[in-house]
Design a protein around this motif. Sequence first.
Motif, PDB file in Angstrom:
ATOM      1  N   TYR A 211       0.836  -1.205   0.000  1.00 32.78           N
ATOM      2  CA  TYR A 211       0.000   0.000   0.000  1.00 32.78           C
ATOM      3  C   TYR A 211       0.870   1.253   0.000  1.00 32.78           C
ATOM      4  O   TYR A 211       0.660   2.184  -0.782  1.00 32.78           O
ATOM      5  CB  TYR A 211      -0.904  -0.031   1.232  1.00 32.78           C
ATOM      6  CG  TYR A 211      -1.726   1.210   1.424  1.00 32.78           C
ATOM      7  CD1 TYR A 211      -2.594   1.652   0.428  1.00 32.78           C
ATOM      8  CD2 TYR A 211      -1.640   1.943   2.608  1.00 32.78           C
ATOM      9  CE1 TYR A 211      -3.346   2.801   0.610  1.00 32.78           C
ATOM     10  CE2 TYR A 211      -2.396   3.087   2.796  1.00 32.78           C
ATOM     11  CZ  TYR A 211      -3.246   3.511   1.789  1.00 32.78           C
ATOM     12  OH  TYR A 211      -3.989   4.647   1.964  1.00 32.78           O
ATOM     13  N   GLU A 212       1.858   1.267   0.881  1.00 27.35           N
ATOM     14  CA  GLU A 212       2.709   2.464   0.995  1.00 27.35           C
ATOM     15  C   GLU A 212       3.499   2.738  -0.283  1.00 27.35           C
ATOM     16  O   GLU A 212       3.560   3.880  -0.744  1.00 27.35           O
ATOM     17  CB  GLU A 212       3.658   2.282   2.187  1.00 27.35           C
ATOM     18  CG  GLU A 212       4.490   3.508   2.472  1.00 27.35           C
ATOM     19  CD  GLU A 212       5.244   3.366   3.787  1.00 27.35           C
ATOM     20  OE1 GLU A 212       4.596   3.231   4.840  1.00 27.35           O
ATOM     21  OE2 GLU A 212       6.489   3.360   3.753  1.00 27.35           O
ATOM     22  N   VAL A 213       4.070   1.693  -0.878  1.00 27.04           N
ATOM     23  CA  VAL A 213       4.860   1.954  -2.099  1.00 27.04           C
ATOM     24  C   VAL A 213       3.953   2.312  -3.275  1.00 27.04           C
ATOM     25  O   VAL A 213       4.325   3.133  -4.121  1.00 27.04           O
ATOM     26  CB  VAL A 213       5.830   0.801  -2.489  1.00 27.04           C
ATOM     27  CG1 VAL A 213       6.955   0.687  -1.476  1.00 27.04           C
ATOM     28  CG2 VAL A 213       5.141  -0.525  -2.690  1.00 27.04           C
TER      29      VAL A 213
ATOM     30  N   THR B   6      15.114  -1.091   2.069  1.00 26.60           N
ATOM     31  CA  THR B   6      15.001  -1.917   3.282  1.00 26.60           C
ATOM     32  C   THR B   6      15.953  -1.445   4.382  1.00 26.60           C
ATOM     33  O   THR B   6      17.062  -1.005   4.125  1.00 26.60           O
ATOM     34  CB  THR B   6      15.262  -3.414   2.967  1.00 26.60           C
ATOM     35  OG1 THR B   6      16.393  -3.531   2.106  1.00 26.60           O
ATOM     36  CG2 THR B   6      14.051  -4.040   2.302  1.00 26.60           C
ATOM     37  N   ASP B   7      15.466  -1.595   5.606  1.00 22.64           N
ATOM     38  CA  ASP B   7      16.081  -1.117   6.847  1.00 22.64           C
ATOM     39  C   ASP B   7      16.636  -2.351   7.545  1.00 22.64           C
ATOM     40  O   ASP B   7      15.896  -3.066   8.215  1.00 22.64           O
ATOM     41  CB  ASP B   7      14.959  -0.451   7.661  1.00 22.64           C
ATOM     42  CG  ASP B   7      15.409   0.100   8.998  1.00 22.64           C
ATOM     43  OD1 ASP B   7      16.608   0.049   9.297  1.00 22.64           O
ATOM     44  OD2 ASP B   7      14.524   0.595   9.729  1.00 22.64           O
ATOM     45  N   GLU B   8      17.930  -2.601   7.387  1.00 24.98           N
ATOM     46  CA  GLU B   8      18.428  -3.954   7.631  1.00 24.98           C
ATOM     47  C   GLU B   8      19.126  -4.193   8.963  1.00 24.98           C
ATOM     48  O   GLU B   8      19.437  -5.315   9.297  1.00 24.98           O
ATOM     49  CB  GLU B   8      19.333  -4.356   6.453  1.00 24.98           C
ATOM     50  CG  GLU B   8      18.605  -4.147   5.124  1.00 24.98           C
ATOM     51  CD  GLU B   8      19.311  -4.715   3.919  1.00 24.98           C
ATOM     52  OE1 GLU B   8      20.437  -5.206   4.055  1.00 24.98           O
ATOM     53  OE2 GLU B   8      18.702  -4.673   2.824  1.00 24.98           O
TER      54      GLU B   8
ATOM     55  N   LYS C 104       1.349   5.587  10.104  1.00 26.96           N
ATOM     56  CA  LYS C 104       1.045   6.370  11.312  1.00 26.96           C
ATOM     57  C   LYS C 104       1.826   5.920  12.546  1.00 26.96           C
ATOM     58  O   LYS C 104       1.986   6.688  13.480  1.00 26.96           O
ATOM     59  CB  LYS C 104      -0.457   6.327  11.588  1.00 26.96           C
ATOM     60  CG  LYS C 104      -0.975   4.929  11.903  1.00 26.96           C
ATOM     61  CD  LYS C 104      -2.469   4.943  12.201  1.00 26.96           C
ATOM     62  CE  LYS C 104      -2.948   3.549  12.560  1.00 26.96           C
ATOM     63  NZ  LYS C 104      -4.382   3.515  12.875  1.00 26.96           N
ATOM     64  N   ASP C 105       2.314   4.662  12.546  1.00 30.90           N
ATOM     65  CA  ASP C 105       3.014   4.172  13.737  1.00 30.90           C
ATOM     66  C   ASP C 105       4.426   4.742  13.880  1.00 30.90           C
ATOM     67  O   ASP C 105       5.033   4.591  14.935  1.00 30.90           O
ATOM     68  CB  ASP C 105       3.086   2.629  13.714  1.00 30.90           C
ATOM     69  CG  ASP C 105       3.757   2.096  12.453  1.00 30.90           C
ATOM     70  OD1 ASP C 105       3.620   2.736  11.389  1.00 30.90           O
ATOM     71  OD2 ASP C 105       4.413   1.041  12.526  1.00 30.90           O
ATOM     72  N   ILE C 106       4.951   5.361  12.827  1.00 30.65           N
ATOM     73  CA  ILE C 106       6.341   5.827  12.923  1.00 30.65           C
ATOM     74  C   ILE C 106       6.456   7.334  12.672  1.00 30.65           C
ATOM     75  O   ILE C 106       7.499   7.829  12.278  1.00 30.65           O
ATOM     76  CB  ILE C 106       7.276   5.017  11.980  1.00 30.65           C
ATOM     77  CG1 ILE C 106       6.793   5.052  10.524  1.00 30.65           C
ATOM     78  CG2 ILE C 106       7.385   3.568  12.441  1.00 30.65           C
ATOM     79  CD1 ILE C 106       7.797   4.434   9.545  1.00 30.65           C
TER      80      ILE C 106
HETATM   81  O1  ME8 Z   1       8.667   0.751  10.505  1.00 31.89           O
HETATM   82  N1  ME8 Z   1      -0.962  -0.851   6.725  1.00 31.89           N
HETATM   83  O2  ME8 Z   1       9.477  -0.775   8.990  1.00 31.89           O
HETATM   84  P1  ME8 Z   1       8.192  -1.724   8.808  1.00 31.89           P
HETATM   85  C1  ME8 Z   1      -0.303   0.192   6.183  1.00 31.89           C
HETATM   86  N2  ME8 Z   1      11.911   0.070   9.272  1.00 31.89           N
HETATM   87  N3  ME8 Z   1       0.999   0.437   6.379  1.00 31.89           N
HETATM   88  C2  ME8 Z   1       1.686  -0.398   7.170  1.00 31.89           C
HETATM   89  C3  ME8 Z   1       1.076  -1.509   7.773  1.00 31.89           C
HETATM   90  C4  ME8 Z   1      -0.315  -1.728   7.521  1.00 31.89           C
HETATM   91  N4  ME8 Z   1      -0.988  -2.747   8.027  1.00 31.89           N
HETATM   92  N5  ME8 Z   1       2.027  -2.148   8.496  1.00 31.89           N
HETATM   93  C5  ME8 Z   1       3.176  -1.452   8.337  1.00 31.89           C
HETATM   94  C6  ME8 Z   1       9.580   0.273   9.843  1.00 31.89           C
HETATM   95  N6  ME8 Z   1       2.979  -0.392   7.542  1.00 31.89           N
HETATM   96  C7  ME8 Z   1      10.946   0.941   9.847  1.00 31.89           C
HETATM   97  C8  ME8 Z   1      10.853   2.234   9.084  1.00 31.89           C
HETATM   98  S1  ME8 Z   1      11.920   4.454   8.007  1.00 31.89           S
HETATM   99  C9  ME8 Z   1      13.353   5.335   8.182  1.00 31.89           C
HETATM  100  C10 ME8 Z   1      12.152   3.016   8.981  1.00 31.89           C
HETATM  101  C11 ME8 Z   1       3.967   0.621   7.142  1.00 31.89           C
HETATM  102  O3  ME8 Z   1       8.634  -2.769   7.856  1.00 31.89           O
HETATM  103  C12 ME8 Z   1       4.678   1.234   8.324  1.00 31.89           C
HETATM  104  O4  ME8 Z   1       3.866   2.209   8.919  1.00 31.89           O
HETATM  105  O5  ME8 Z   1       7.658  -2.118  10.126  1.00 31.89           O
HETATM  106  C13 ME8 Z   1       5.912   1.806   7.665  1.00 31.89           C
HETATM  107  O6  ME8 Z   1       5.659   3.076   7.110  1.00 31.89           O
HETATM  108  C14 ME8 Z   1       6.202   0.789   6.562  1.00 31.89           C
HETATM  109  O7  ME8 Z   1       5.006   0.016   6.394  1.00 31.89           O
HETATM  110  C15 ME8 Z   1       7.367  -0.124   6.892  1.00 31.89           C
HETATM  111  O8  ME8 Z   1       7.105  -0.786   8.115  1.00 31.89           O
END
Ligand code: ME8
Length: 522
Positions: A24-26, A49-51, A265-267
Amino acid sequence: MSKPYTITTAISYPNGRPHIGHAYEVIATDAIARFQRMMGRDVFFQTGTDEHGLKMAQTARGRNMEPRALADEMSGYFKAMNDGLNISYDRFIRTSEPDHHRASQAIWQAMEANGDLYLGRYEGWYSVRDEAFYDEKELTEGEGGQKLSPQGTPVEWTVEESWFFRLSAYQQKLLDLYASQPDFIQPDSRRNEIMRFVEGGLSDLSVSRTSFDWGVKVPGSDGHVMYVWVDALTNYITGCGYPDDAERMARYWSEGGDITHIIGKDIVRFHTVYWPAFLMSARLPLPKQVFGHGFLLNRGEKMSKSLGNVADPMELAERFGVDQLRYFLLSEVTFGNDGSYSAEAIVARSNSDLANSFGNLAQRTLSFIAKNLEGRLPWGGSSETREDIELLSTVRREIVSLESEFASLAPSDGIQSWMRAVFACNAYIDAQAPWSLRKTDPARMEAVLAVLYVAIGELAVAILPVIPTSANALLDQLGIPPNIRNYQGLRSQWYQALVEQSFTLTPPKPLFPRLELPVEEA
Ligand code: ME8
């Protein structure tokens, strides 16, 4: 050179495979990036990716593998998802890459030079799942007395030597930022939440760890790796050339530049409190806007591995089509709010808007021209009626609305404007009934078909950011050349040019098949 536009997604933790929230985000970010390119902007779009960090290290240990091997494997799935969903990123960054380590060490040294880093001892609560520190007062108690973070994840008491970032010194500067740049945090509800948090006072932030070594090494401090969020946030400037490429930085990460972070929204706290404070400390420009989108829920329920309702986005794309999935996610969910998805909802939305309304309009019109005019383009010059002028001006007005809605990060509103124009075309074709004009008034029939041809071409261009493959296929059928498939091109006399070139239309292939659900799901 056109004005640069920098847009990023969050970078995902590759400790598992991507889920629909990641997709969704991408997809949303991609639609905005494509839109800005079509507006003539010089776009830089980064995802990746955040590794590093404890979560990756622990997941790898649990699978009996090295963190790097886990990152390599899972990052590959994220990249494949991006490619499969037609995401037009300019860079897919991996934080394990050497230039990113260099950038993270450079921002660290800049913060240190500014006197904002000091060595101390951390004692407090840490959530590995969130990779976040929490204050006692933020916690709740779960089953068996387990302390939980505000996100509902377990926290553990942690004690270790650590570098600290003087976040407390930035409270007023951050409040000034939110006041002087009211759009910095969007939507407004998230802005209010963050303002309350900062007004409540900021503690200094622990920014290094010594209990594991999977991360970026702290320069000049053996045994310390950076807290994963320090290096994660830095990814945005790594991609913009920091610290070595001043020219690239001036282009994509400059003072007053158009820089947007799209995240969940969580970050939001990490991006609107820590990140601008790090940047201020390192004397680097700030982003213009951080947009915190909502969460995607499976039939209204949170996705979780234990509920077994984590949807694989590639499976959905294979079943329903990439453009159908993109269209569904962007039209169904108001950007900023939570939204729900289900197979029925994808099928219903795709059938009603794409197959029945837009697809059918294009199919009816083009096959009628191919058949009755042998593919020659209808001549529109004979008689322009009030209805013709009205339809074309409705289509153009709605496309202008779409443009301003996409520019202000409201893609679902943009799609609604587009659909209003599609409805207007369908009402027009029914009222004008070109099929009954064939015998009675062939000149008028051609005029009607020419109006529809123009309207369909313009609607196909306008929706390109959302459904690039199908809209491009339609534009190929229509003979509209790639160089005018943008919002400026819409304003050219393209139809006239096609007629003059004697472009011939071949019988069209349907672009949006009607989707069906297997009986057990219907
Ligand atoms: O938070 N619906 O990584 P991530 C919509 N590495 N968006 C969602 C979601 C959902 N159910 N679940 C997750 C991280 N996301 C960190 C970020 S940035 C410098 C570091 C979104 O893999 C989430 O909010 O947990 C975030 O924007 C992205 O997916 C990556 O989540």
